[in-house]
Scaffold this motif. Structure first.
Motif, PDB file in Angstrom:
ATOM      1  N   ALA A  48      -1.905   5.652   5.502  1.00 32.67           N
ATOM      2  CA  ALA A  48      -1.953   4.741   4.354  1.00 32.67           C
ATOM      3  C   ALA A  48      -2.462   3.381   4.807  1.00 32.67           C
ATOM      4  O   ALA A  48      -1.691   2.533   5.262  1.00 32.67           O
ATOM      5  CB  ALA A  48      -0.575   4.611   3.714  1.00 32.67           C
ATOM      6  N   ILE A  49      -3.772   3.199   4.735  1.00 31.87           N
ATOM      7  CA  ILE A  49      -4.347   1.910   5.146  1.00 31.87           C
ATOM      8  C   ILE A  49      -5.304   1.404   4.074  1.00 31.87           C
ATOM      9  O   ILE A  49      -5.709   2.141   3.186  1.00 31.87           O
ATOM     10  CB  ILE A  49      -5.119   2.002   6.484  1.00 31.87           C
ATOM     11  CG1 ILE A  49      -6.262   3.020   6.378  1.00 31.87           C
ATOM     12  CG2 ILE A  49      -4.199   2.317   7.642  1.00 31.87           C
ATOM     13  CD1 ILE A  49      -7.249   2.924   7.511  1.00 31.87           C
TER      14      ILE A  49
ATOM     15  N   LYS B 260      -7.280   7.710 -11.146  1.00 28.77           N
ATOM     16  CA  LYS B 260      -6.638   8.612 -12.115  1.00 28.77           C
ATOM     17  C   LYS B 260      -7.240   8.467 -13.511  1.00 28.77           C
ATOM     18  O   LYS B 260      -6.736   9.061 -14.468  1.00 28.77           O
ATOM     19  CB  LYS B 260      -5.129   8.337 -12.174  1.00 28.77           C
ATOM     20  CG  LYS B 260      -4.409   8.488 -10.838  1.00 28.77           C
ATOM     21  CD  LYS B 260      -4.437   9.929 -10.361  1.00 28.77           C
ATOM     22  CE  LYS B 260      -3.694  10.071  -9.038  1.00 28.77           C
ATOM     23  NZ  LYS B 260      -3.789  11.427  -8.497  1.00 28.77           N
TER      24      LYS B 260
ATOM     25  N   ASP C 134      -5.040   9.184   3.162  1.00 28.50           N
ATOM     26  CA  ASP C 134      -3.606   9.310   2.892  1.00 28.50           C
ATOM     27  C   ASP C 134      -3.218  10.773   2.680  1.00 28.50           C
ATOM     28  O   ASP C 134      -2.246  11.269   3.260  1.00 28.50           O
ATOM     29  CB  ASP C 134      -3.274   8.465   1.655  1.00 28.50           C
ATOM     30  CG  ASP C 134      -1.776   8.304   1.453  1.00 28.50           C
ATOM     31  OD1 ASP C 134      -1.023   8.457   2.435  1.00 28.50           O
ATOM     32  OD2 ASP C 134      -1.353   8.031   0.326  1.00 28.50           O
ATOM     33  N   GLU C 135      -3.999  11.470   1.866  1.00 28.38           N
ATOM     34  CA  GLU C 135      -3.628  12.850   1.514  1.00 28.38           C
ATOM     35  C   GLU C 135      -3.894  13.844   2.634  1.00 28.38           C
ATOM     36  O   GLU C 135      -3.112  14.763   2.855  1.00 28.38           O
ATOM     37  CB  GLU C 135      -4.369  13.266   0.248  1.00 28.38           C
ATOM     38  CG  GLU C 135      -3.860  12.529  -0.979  1.00 28.38           C
ATOM     39  CD  GLU C 135      -4.425  13.067  -2.273  1.00 28.38           C
ATOM     40  OE1 GLU C 135      -5.365  13.873  -2.227  1.00 28.38           O
ATOM     41  OE2 GLU C 135      -3.909  12.672  -3.334  1.00 28.38           O
TER      42      GLU C 135
ATOM     43  N   ARG D   7       1.036   3.959  -3.109  1.00 26.73           N
ATOM     44  CA  ARG D   7       0.626   5.350  -2.821  1.00 26.73           C
ATOM     45  C   ARG D   7       1.768   6.307  -3.146  1.00 26.73           C
ATOM     46  O   ARG D   7       1.558   7.394  -3.685  1.00 26.73           O
ATOM     47  CB  ARG D   7       0.248   5.498  -1.351  1.00 26.73           C
ATOM     48  CG  ARG D   7      -0.914   4.637  -0.917  1.00 26.73           C
ATOM     49  CD  ARG D   7      -2.261   5.335  -1.100  1.00 26.73           C
ATOM     50  NE  ARG D   7      -3.341   4.379  -0.916  1.00 26.73           N
ATOM     51  CZ  ARG D   7      -3.862   4.041   0.255  1.00 26.73           C
ATOM     52  NH1 ARG D   7      -3.421   4.632   1.354  1.00 26.73           N
ATOM     53  NH2 ARG D   7      -4.821   3.150   0.341  1.00 26.73           N
TER      54      ARG D   7
ATOM     55  N   ILE E  35       0.843  -1.209   0.000  1.00 26.51           N
ATOM     56  CA  ILE E  35       0.000   0.000   0.000  1.00 26.51           C
ATOM     57  C   ILE E  35       0.872   1.250   0.000  1.00 26.51           C
ATOM     58  O   ILE E  35       0.665   2.175  -0.797  1.00 26.51           O
ATOM     59  CB  ILE E  35      -0.946  -0.008   1.229  1.00 26.51           C
ATOM     60  CG1 ILE E  35      -2.013  -1.097   1.070  1.00 26.51           C
ATOM     61  CG2 ILE E  35      -1.610   1.359   1.414  1.00 26.51           C
ATOM     62  CD1 ILE E  35      -2.869  -1.316   2.298  1.00 26.51           C
ATOM     63  N   ARG E  36       1.873   1.276   0.869  1.00 24.61           N
ATOM     64  CA  ARG E  36       2.751   2.460   0.954  1.00 24.61           C
ATOM     65  C   ARG E  36       3.471   2.696  -0.368  1.00 24.61           C
ATOM     66  O   ARG E  36       3.594   3.825  -0.836  1.00 24.61           O
ATOM     67  CB  ARG E  36       3.756   2.297   2.100  1.00 24.61           C
ATOM     68  CG  ARG E  36       3.181   2.573   3.479  1.00 24.61           C
ATOM     69  CD  ARG E  36       4.296   2.818   4.492  1.00 24.61           C
ATOM     70  NE  ARG E  36       5.215   1.696   4.559  1.00 24.61           N
ATOM     71  CZ  ARG E  36       5.046   0.643   5.356  1.00 24.61           C
ATOM     72  NH1 ARG E  36       4.011   0.591   6.163  1.00 24.61           N
ATOM     73  NH2 ARG E  36       5.914  -0.348   5.364  1.00 24.61           N
TER      74      ARG E  36
ATOM     75  N   LYS F  84       1.794   9.441  -5.727  1.00 20.73           N
ATOM     76  CA  LYS F  84       2.100  10.831  -5.369  1.00 20.73           C
ATOM     77  C   LYS F  84       3.251  11.383  -6.206  1.00 20.73           C
ATOM     78  O   LYS F  84       3.250  12.537  -6.613  1.00 20.73           O
ATOM     79  CB  LYS F  84       2.470  10.912  -3.886  1.00 20.73           C
ATOM     80  CG  LYS F  84       1.264  10.801  -2.967  1.00 20.73           C
ATOM     81  CD  LYS F  84       1.706  10.792  -1.528  1.00 20.73           C
ATOM     82  CE  LYS F  84       0.517  10.564  -0.603  1.00 20.73           C
ATOM     83  NZ  LYS F  84       0.933  10.307   0.777  1.00 20.73           N
TER      84      LYS F  84
END
Lengths: 232, 102
Positions: free
Chosen positions: B70-71, A117, B64-65, A60, A56-57, A64
């Motif tokens: 972040a889950i 997106k 997250d933003e 993400r 997930i990290r 970004k």
């Protein structure tokens, strides 16, 4: 395009990274350890593909930094050769973690990013001819890859409303670490069961990947292409 | 810090983002005027299963933003019409806060 390749530190994953970098794409890769692939357009993450929070990290962060992911290649895979009667369950779990959980996690997280997106993304999974041929000694590996194929078919339906295609490639034996422990006579026997009796090459895999990620392939989804003339 | 008021506010904003050119008028009105008691999924809820996965993804991104959290909000009960945490805005808010706390 931004292309994410899992299991990118060696073998087919590494070759795919180098090929797409040579074409001017941005490539992000991951493996358990570091990578010695140095290129301005390459970013590497040390990531266990079966660790949910790490995946997930990572996804993400890519979102970004780069805004989105156009292509996901779920290449990370573990093979195992053993008789069922002598296979420890710890090996089964390890293999399922990488082959099934890893593919599922990356597909889930990347598809969400593609959806948000509004990217008509492409997801490519890896199966194996060992599954189509029901090879002795490959029960767990072949089963896990059969699951990846079925996952591909269902994901193709669930992601189709978002314009995301999901397909699968089934390489025959290619000279990589994945088959280094397989006896040569077993490889020969396997090659003999193919329509075209030779080892695969990375360029054969790249050819199928190119077909799946081509924008003209937007109507191609839920498919598996085996190399060498193997079929289910 | 995410509290109940902020999570409800976040969910209401996410619900507005579900509206597109294909959204029917009645559904659009419900989404634009959502409150903590608005029924979302199951029964006479306004969302279908596709809306739920889009909303889930949007909430993850907002966490997250806006909160650097972040889950994954995935759960086996999400698609259950009887037990889904997406039944109402309020139940969803509680679910999000619990997920963040854990």
């Amino acid at each position: 395009m931004l292309i994410l390749v899992t299991g990118s530190s060696k073998g087919i994953g590494r070759d795919l990274c180098e090929e797409f970098l040579s074409r001017g794409h941005i490539v992000v890769g991951c493996s358990r350890g570091q990578s010695d692939l140095l290129h301005d357009n390459y970013e590497h993450f040390s990531c266990d593909v079966s660790d949910e929070s790490s995946v997930i990290r990572m996804v993400r962060k890519i979102g970004k930094t780069h805004g989105g992911i156009d292509v996901l290649i779920n290449n990370a895979g573990v093979a195992s050769m053993n008789h069922i009667l002598s296979t420890p369950i710890s090996s089964v779990k390890k293999l399922l973690d990488t082959n099934i959980i890893g593919t599922t996690l990356f597909s889930r997280e990347v598809a969400k990013l593609m959806m948000r997106k509004k990217i008509q993304g492409k997801i490519i999974n890896f199966t194996t001819v060992a599954s189509a041929l029901s090879l002795e000694g490959e029960a767990i590996y072949a089963s896990s890859k059969a699951a990846v194929q079925k996952f591909t078919q269902v994901a193709a339906k669930e992601f189709a409303p978002f314009g995301i295609t999901v397909n699968c490639i089934g390489p025959n034996p290619i000279k990589t670490d994945l088959i280094k422990a397989v006896p040569s006579e077993k490889i020969e026997k396997l090659l003999d069961s193919q329509a075209i009796k030779r080892l695969g090459k990375t360029k054969d895999v790249i050819n199928v990947v190119d077909f799946f990620i081509n924008q003209s392939s937007n109507f191609i989804t839920a498919q598996t292409i085996y190399l060498g003339g193997v079929h289910d | 810090m995410l509290n109940e008021d902020k999570s409800i506010e976040m969910i209401i904003e996410s619900l507005k983002d579900l509206i597109d050119e294909d959204t029917e008028d009645e559904k659009k009105v419900t989404l634009l005027n959502a409150s903590s008691d608005t029924r979302l999924f199951g029964g006479d809820g306004v969302l279908d299963s596709m809306d739920v996965v889009i909303l889930l993804s949007d909430l993850e991104e907002r966490l997250d933003e806006e909160y650097d959290i972040a889950i994954s909000l995935a759960s086996d009960s999400i698609m259950s019409k009887a037990r889904s945490p997406f039944r109402t805005v309020k139940s969803l808010s509680k679910y999000v806060i619990d997920a963040v706390s854990n």
